[in-house]
Design a protein around this motif. Structure first.
Motif, PDB file in Angstrom:
ATOM      1  N   THR A   1     -34.197 156.889  25.292  1.00 17.59           N
ATOM      2  CA  THR A   1     -32.798 156.693  25.670  1.00 17.59           C
ATOM      3  C   THR A   1     -32.622 157.203  27.092  1.00 17.59           C
ATOM      4  O   THR A   1     -33.370 158.076  27.551  1.00 17.59           O
ATOM      5  N   GLY A   2     -31.645 156.639  27.792  1.00 15.19           N
ATOM      6  CA  GLY A   2     -31.331 157.135  29.125  1.00 15.19           C
ATOM      7  C   GLY A   2     -32.349 156.751  30.182  1.00 15.19           C
ATOM      8  O   GLY A   2     -33.109 155.791  30.040  1.00 15.19           O
ATOM      9  N   HIS A   3     -32.392 157.523  31.257  1.00 15.49           N
ATOM     10  CA  HIS A   3     -33.184 157.252  32.456  1.00 15.49           C
ATOM     11  C   HIS A   3     -34.649 157.604  32.219  1.00 15.49           C
ATOM     12  O   HIS A   3     -34.981 158.720  31.824  1.00 15.49           O
ATOM     13  N   HIS A   4     -35.542 156.639  32.494  1.00 14.61           N
ATOM     14  CA  HIS A   4     -36.982 156.848  32.389  1.00 14.61           C
ATOM     15  C   HIS A   4     -37.683 156.164  33.565  1.00 14.61           C
ATOM     16  O   HIS A   4     -37.072 155.360  34.289  1.00 14.61           O
ATOM     17  N   ILE A   5     -38.956 156.479  33.720  1.00 13.18           N
ATOM     18  CA  ILE A   5     -39.795 155.822  34.720  1.00 13.18           C
ATOM     19  C   ILE A   5     -40.817 154.944  34.000  1.00 13.18           C
ATOM     20  O   ILE A   5     -41.475 155.384  33.047  1.00 13.18           O
ATOM     21  N   VAL A   6     -40.913 153.705  34.453  1.00 12.50           N
ATOM     22  CA  VAL A   6     -41.990 152.797  34.034  1.00 12.50           C
ATOM     23  C   VAL A   6     -43.052 152.864  35.121  1.00 12.50           C
ATOM     24  O   VAL A   6     -42.759 152.631  36.300  1.00 12.50           O
ATOM     25  N   TYR A   7     -44.274 153.206  34.739  1.00 12.10           N
ATOM     26  CA  TYR A   7     -45.360 153.358  35.708  1.00 12.10           C
ATOM     27  C   TYR A   7     -46.385 152.260  35.490  1.00 12.10           C
ATOM     28  O   TYR A   7     -46.860 152.039  34.369  1.00 12.10           O
ATOM     29  N   MET A   8     -46.712 151.551  36.572  1.00 14.39           N
ATOM     30  CA  MET A   8     -47.629 150.417  36.501  1.00 14.39           C
ATOM     31  C   MET A   8     -48.891 150.707  37.298  1.00 14.39           C
ATOM     32  O   MET A   8     -48.828 151.183  38.438  1.00 14.39           O
ATOM     33  N   ILE A   9     -50.035 150.406  36.677  1.00 15.50           N
ATOM     34  CA  ILE A   9     -51.341 150.448  37.358  1.00 15.50           C
ATOM     35  C   ILE A   9     -51.955 149.058  37.263  1.00 15.50           C
ATOM     36  O   ILE A   9     -52.175 148.542  36.171  1.00 15.50           O
ATOM     37  N   TRP A  10     -52.222 148.464  38.406  1.00 14.45           N
ATOM     38  CA  TRP A  10     -52.788 147.115  38.466  1.00 14.45           C
ATOM     39  C   TRP A  10     -54.129 147.187  39.197  1.00 14.45           C
ATOM     40  O   TRP A  10     -54.166 147.386  40.403  1.00 14.45           O
ATOM     41  N   GLN A  11     -55.203 147.061  38.437  1.00 16.25           N
ATOM     42  CA  GLN A  11     -56.542 147.014  39.015  1.00 16.25           C
ATOM     43  C   GLN A  11     -56.851 145.581  39.398  1.00 16.25           C
ATOM     44  O   GLN A  11     -57.078 144.720  38.549  1.00 16.25           O
ATOM     45  N   ALA A  12     -56.811 145.297  40.705  1.00 17.41           N
ATOM     46  CA  ALA A  12     -57.079 143.942  41.178  1.00 17.41           C
ATOM     47  C   ALA A  12     -58.537 143.578  40.904  1.00 17.41           C
ATOM     48  O   ALA A  12     -59.429 144.439  40.934  1.00 17.41           O
ATOM     49  N   SER A  13     -58.784 142.300  40.648  1.00 20.35           N
ATOM     50  CA  SER A  13     -60.126 141.882  40.252  1.00 20.35           C
ATOM     51  C   SER A  13     -61.023 141.517  41.428  1.00 20.35           C
ATOM     52  O   SER A  13     -62.235 141.393  41.258  1.00 20.35           O
TER      53      SER A  13
END
Length: 246
Positions: free
Chosen positions: A217-229
């Motif tokens: 609930t409420g404010h959160h952080i979505v963290y993305m890691i993208w390993q390029a190929s």
């Protein structure tokens, strides 16, 4: 926590084509040539980021790229304001927040408290993105979609999506690795796979990733890691979201 929104008295902004033209004019007149290299020279220099929910620097660029000298930003969008003042190229280069030669050891490469800047990649350019505070949030449900834009058709060995644990407060805390829960891992994505975009600021493909974050609930952080190929090149992004209150 609710999103920081523009003042109701503020006149509507131009439509997207006009905004794109305005951005180009402002970049040429007021920003260092490096920004032009990243944004407007084609896929050889293009990379990508999380565009929905917008990463911190992509969101600041989307909301203020055609109006980045407006003093109203200081009160309407204070975290973007401090980021623009710290280093405007972090926003013009929203698609270039990456590290090379990580070898899969993300924790080893990026210290706690510096996840949003990918361990101060590029020196202090992205450091302001680590600052806690009332970042603009994107409202989402507990089941939602993350869209990552691959400008140069790199493809991916994987894209991983994390969400902060319940109890974490992005307004006062910098995320650490132990604050995150891994909620999606795409595995391999072939180069060019995704939904094409003809927007001048994107010019690549968008990859949608379904995420379920129960109990938030409420404010959160979505963290993305993208390993390029195409190379050992890893893109990172912090996006601020607001989940429904219980």
């Amino acid at each position: 926590m609710s999103a920081q929104s523009p003042s109701p008295a503020r006149p509507p902004r131009p439509s997207s084509p006009v905004r794109t033209a305005l951005r180009r004019t402002l970049v040429i007149g007021a920003v260092v040539p490096l920004a032009l290299t990243t944004l407007f020279t084609g896929s050889a220099f293009a990379h990508g980021s999380t565009v929905d929910p917008a990463s911190r620097n992509y969101g600041c660029w989307e909301r203020w790229g055609d109006d980045f000298q407006n003093p109203d930003m200081a009160t309407e969008d204070p975290m973007c304001w401090q980021a623009w003042q710290a280093d405007s190229t972090a926003m013009w280069n929203w698609n270039g927040l990456y590290r090379e030669n990580v070898g899969g050891d993300h924790r080893g490469a990026i210290p706690d408290g510096q996840l949003c800047s990918a361990g101060r990649t590029g020196g202090d350019r992205y450091a302001a993105l680590d600052e806690p505070g009332p970042w603009h949030t994107t409202p989402v449900q507990n089941d939602f979609t993350v869209t990552v834009h691959d400008q140069a058709l790199h493809g991916a060995d994987y894209i991983r999506v994390f969400v902060t644990e319940q109890g974490f407060d992005p307004t006062t805390q910098r995320p650490a690795w132990d604050d995150l829960e891994l909620l999606a891992d795409t595995g391999t994505i072939p180069p060019g796979e995704g939904s094409p975009s003809d927007g001048e600021s994107l010019n690549g493909v968008s990859i949608d990733i379904d995420v379920s974050a129960p109990g938030r609930t409420g404010h959160h952080i979505v963290y993305m890691i993208w390993q390029a190929s195409h190379y050992d090149q890893v893109f990172y992004a912090c996006s601020d979201v607001s989940f429904p209150q219980a």
